[in-house]
Motif scaffolding. Sequence first.
Motif, PDB file in Angstrom:
ATOM      1  N   PRO A 367      33.833  36.515  44.997  1.00  0.00           N
ATOM      2  CA  PRO A 367      34.309  37.018  43.697  1.00  0.00           C
ATOM      3  C   PRO A 367      34.277  35.922  42.632  1.00  0.00           C
ATOM      4  O   PRO A 367      34.551  34.747  42.905  1.00  0.00           O
ATOM      5  CB  PRO A 367      35.740  37.465  43.972  1.00  0.00           C
ATOM      6  CG  PRO A 367      35.810  37.670  45.444  1.00  0.00           C
ATOM      7  CD  PRO A 367      34.868  36.687  46.044  1.00  0.00           C
ATOM      8  N   THR A 368      33.925  36.320  41.425  1.00  0.00           N
ATOM      9  CA  THR A 368      33.928  35.380  40.299  1.00  0.00           C
ATOM     10  C   THR A 368      35.292  35.294  39.628  1.00  0.00           C
ATOM     11  O   THR A 368      35.608  34.294  38.984  1.00  0.00           O
ATOM     12  CB  THR A 368      32.879  35.811  39.265  1.00  0.00           C
ATOM     13  OG1 THR A 368      33.149  37.167  38.850  1.00  0.00           O
ATOM     14  CG2 THR A 368      31.477  35.742  39.871  1.00  0.00           C
ATOM     15  N   SER A 369      36.085  36.330  39.762  1.00  0.00           N
ATOM     16  CA  SER A 369      37.432  36.322  39.180  1.00  0.00           C
ATOM     17  C   SER A 369      38.403  35.692  40.174  1.00  0.00           C
ATOM     18  O   SER A 369      38.158  35.668  41.381  1.00  0.00           O
ATOM     19  CB  SER A 369      37.878  37.745  38.845  1.00  0.00           C
ATOM     20  OG  SER A 369      37.866  38.559  40.009  1.00  0.00           O
ATOM     21  N   PRO A 370      39.528  35.177  39.685  1.00  0.00           N
ATOM     22  CA  PRO A 370      40.503  34.565  40.599  1.00  0.00           C
ATOM     23  C   PRO A 370      41.056  35.578  41.590  1.00  0.00           C
ATOM     24  O   PRO A 370      41.293  36.737  41.261  1.00  0.00           O
ATOM     25  CB  PRO A 370      41.594  34.045  39.664  1.00  0.00           C
ATOM     26  CG  PRO A 370      40.922  33.891  38.339  1.00  0.00           C
ATOM     27  CD  PRO A 370      39.904  34.994  38.267  1.00  0.00           C
ATOM     28  N   TRP A 398      33.355  26.268  44.721  1.00  0.00           N
ATOM     29  CA  TRP A 398      33.843  27.602  44.343  1.00  0.00           C
ATOM     30  C   TRP A 398      35.365  27.670  44.452  1.00  0.00           C
ATOM     31  O   TRP A 398      36.044  28.247  43.599  1.00  0.00           O
ATOM     32  CB  TRP A 398      33.211  28.661  45.242  1.00  0.00           C
ATOM     33  CG  TRP A 398      33.715  30.043  44.949  1.00  0.00           C
ATOM     34  CD1 TRP A 398      33.218  30.927  44.064  1.00  0.00           C
ATOM     35  CD2 TRP A 398      34.871  30.664  45.551  1.00  0.00           C
ATOM     36  NE1 TRP A 398      33.969  32.072  44.050  1.00  0.00           N
ATOM     37  CE2 TRP A 398      34.990  31.939  44.950  1.00  0.00           C
ATOM     38  CE3 TRP A 398      35.789  30.276  46.507  1.00  0.00           C
ATOM     39  CZ2 TRP A 398      35.998  32.822  45.314  1.00  0.00           C
ATOM     40  CZ3 TRP A 398      36.801  31.154  46.853  1.00  0.00           C
ATOM     41  CH2 TRP A 398      36.906  32.410  46.268  1.00  0.00           C
ATOM     42  N   ASN A 402      37.891  28.526  41.266  1.00  0.00           N
ATOM     43  CA  ASN A 402      38.464  29.874  41.261  1.00  0.00           C
ATOM     44  C   ASN A 402      39.897  29.899  40.745  1.00  0.00           C
ATOM     45  O   ASN A 402      40.397  30.962  40.375  1.00  0.00           O
ATOM     46  CB  ASN A 402      38.414  30.480  42.673  1.00  0.00           C
ATOM     47  CG  ASN A 402      38.774  31.943  42.684  1.00  0.00           C
ATOM     48  OD1 ASN A 402      39.908  32.314  42.983  1.00  0.00           O
ATOM     49  ND2 ASN A 402      37.813  32.797  42.327  1.00  0.00           N
ATOM     50  N   ARG A 403      40.538  28.776  40.737  1.00  0.00           N
ATOM     51  CA  ARG A 403      41.912  28.650  40.221  1.00  0.00           C
ATOM     52  C   ARG A 403      42.943  29.452  41.026  1.00  0.00           C
ATOM     53  O   ARG A 403      43.996  29.819  40.531  1.00  0.00           O
ATOM     54  CB  ARG A 403      41.997  29.058  38.759  1.00  0.00           C
ATOM     55  CG  ARG A 403      41.205  28.162  37.824  1.00  0.00           C
ATOM     56  CD  ARG A 403      41.275  28.680  36.419  1.00  0.00           C
ATOM     57  NE  ARG A 403      40.699  30.001  36.300  1.00  0.00           N
ATOM     58  CZ  ARG A 403      40.691  30.720  35.173  1.00  0.00           C
ATOM     59  NH1 ARG A 403      41.267  30.231  34.079  1.00  0.00           N
ATOM     60  NH2 ARG A 403      40.148  31.919  35.148  1.00  0.00           N
TER      61      ARG A 403
END
Length: 475
Positions: A367-370, A398, A402-403
């Motif tokens: 996933p690109t979102s957190p 990554w 991703n935070r």
Amino acid sequence: MATDWLGSVVSINCGLTLGIYQGEVSSVDHSSQTISLKQPYHNGVRCPLPEVTFSAIDIKELKFLDIHNTVNKPSTGQGAATESSFHASARRGQSNRVALPHVTGGSQSATAPITILRRAPAASSNSRGAMQSTQKKSGVRNGGAGGPARTRDDECFGAGTDENMDADFDFEGNLALFDKAAVFSQMGGAGGHSSRAQHHSAQCDQKPASYRHDENILEAKPVVYRQITVPQPGGQEYCTDSGLVVPSVPYELYKRLLAAAERWGLSLERRLETTGVCSSQMALTLLGGPNRLTPKNVHQKPTVVLLCGPHIQGAQGVSCGRHMANHGVEVILFLPNFVKMQESVTNEVQLYSGTSSKQVASVKDLPTSPVDLVINCLDCHENPLLREQSWYQSAADWANQNRAPVLSIDPMVGSRHRSVEAKWILSLGLPLPLAETDSRVYLCDIGIPKMVFQEVGIRYHSPFGCKFVIPLHTP
């Protein structure tokens, strides 16, 4: 007429402004329409004045508390007192009332009518039943022989006033006047009292000290906080919430401990299952526990990404992901494609596939979102060169971008530079010497028996208490 009421105790209600006065009638003046009370009480408090005089215009209501002279006088003229009919009541001892109306000036001021409700004299006990039936029919109580009958109210409230009512009672002085020894000697004799007193004093001397509700009656041994000792300290020491000291061990001693556990029957499969259960419980707690994982919150399932390598640490991560998927967590497993992997990893991946959760082999599919949580199982104790491979570096980049908070399970020993910055670190069995970091360290119980620790020279007492995962603090 006025002298008939001298010496009677009355209560005069003068309204809200002047209050209520009580006292003994000392004089009644018909000409000036006044009445005087001696030794008066104002609203229940002794008045400083010896005598108080009231005018008829100020009196709202007058009650007789104790009539000094109850001889019936014949009523003559307009100014004489007329005796009203006394209706029988179910309750004995009604108060005697005198209603003194408002007096106006003029020639009739001296003969203003006064209505008096007197107490009827008591009849004999033999004729009481007949008297009561006559009262019910006629409503008038006739006089009889004998003095006035003292009702219960008069016996209770009609006693003479005490002049020392305003003085404080001396409790200590009166208590000192009580001679307990003399009273006991009168009750049972001086000899018996002395023997009882000696017996009582002996019992008091033998009575043990009292304890509070939070005190133990048994003598407790001093608490030993260092209950785990290792032959080869790892250089770092931690302490639990209760203060127990947990030392770290070098990786060589840790390998010997795991090998001894396998000889005792704690196989790798059992250890992987225990690690997966305990780490998944910690991860579920970090995700919010019962506040997040509820049937009413199915539209907001937490998402967890597992970063695993082709080694035992990776198999531990896959086992953790399988248990979280069984509890309703959306799990995404990252595991690169390798031609040959360890059997333990292959078996865990096969079990994980039964949960229908997602598995990817490329970082591009992550996933690109957190996400809610990232679990790092990329490191390997036996092969630190994996860090130089491209898939490892891509996965680490990554995770840092991703935070999302990161949980590292069984990380490498003493690496100064960590590829993935973890917020939480979970050690297994005993902690390994870790580099200085701001991560919070936790310890997991993987089920190693006490005799296994003794076999490798470790004196061990479980620090877990009622939990399987406990936090460790640096002293």
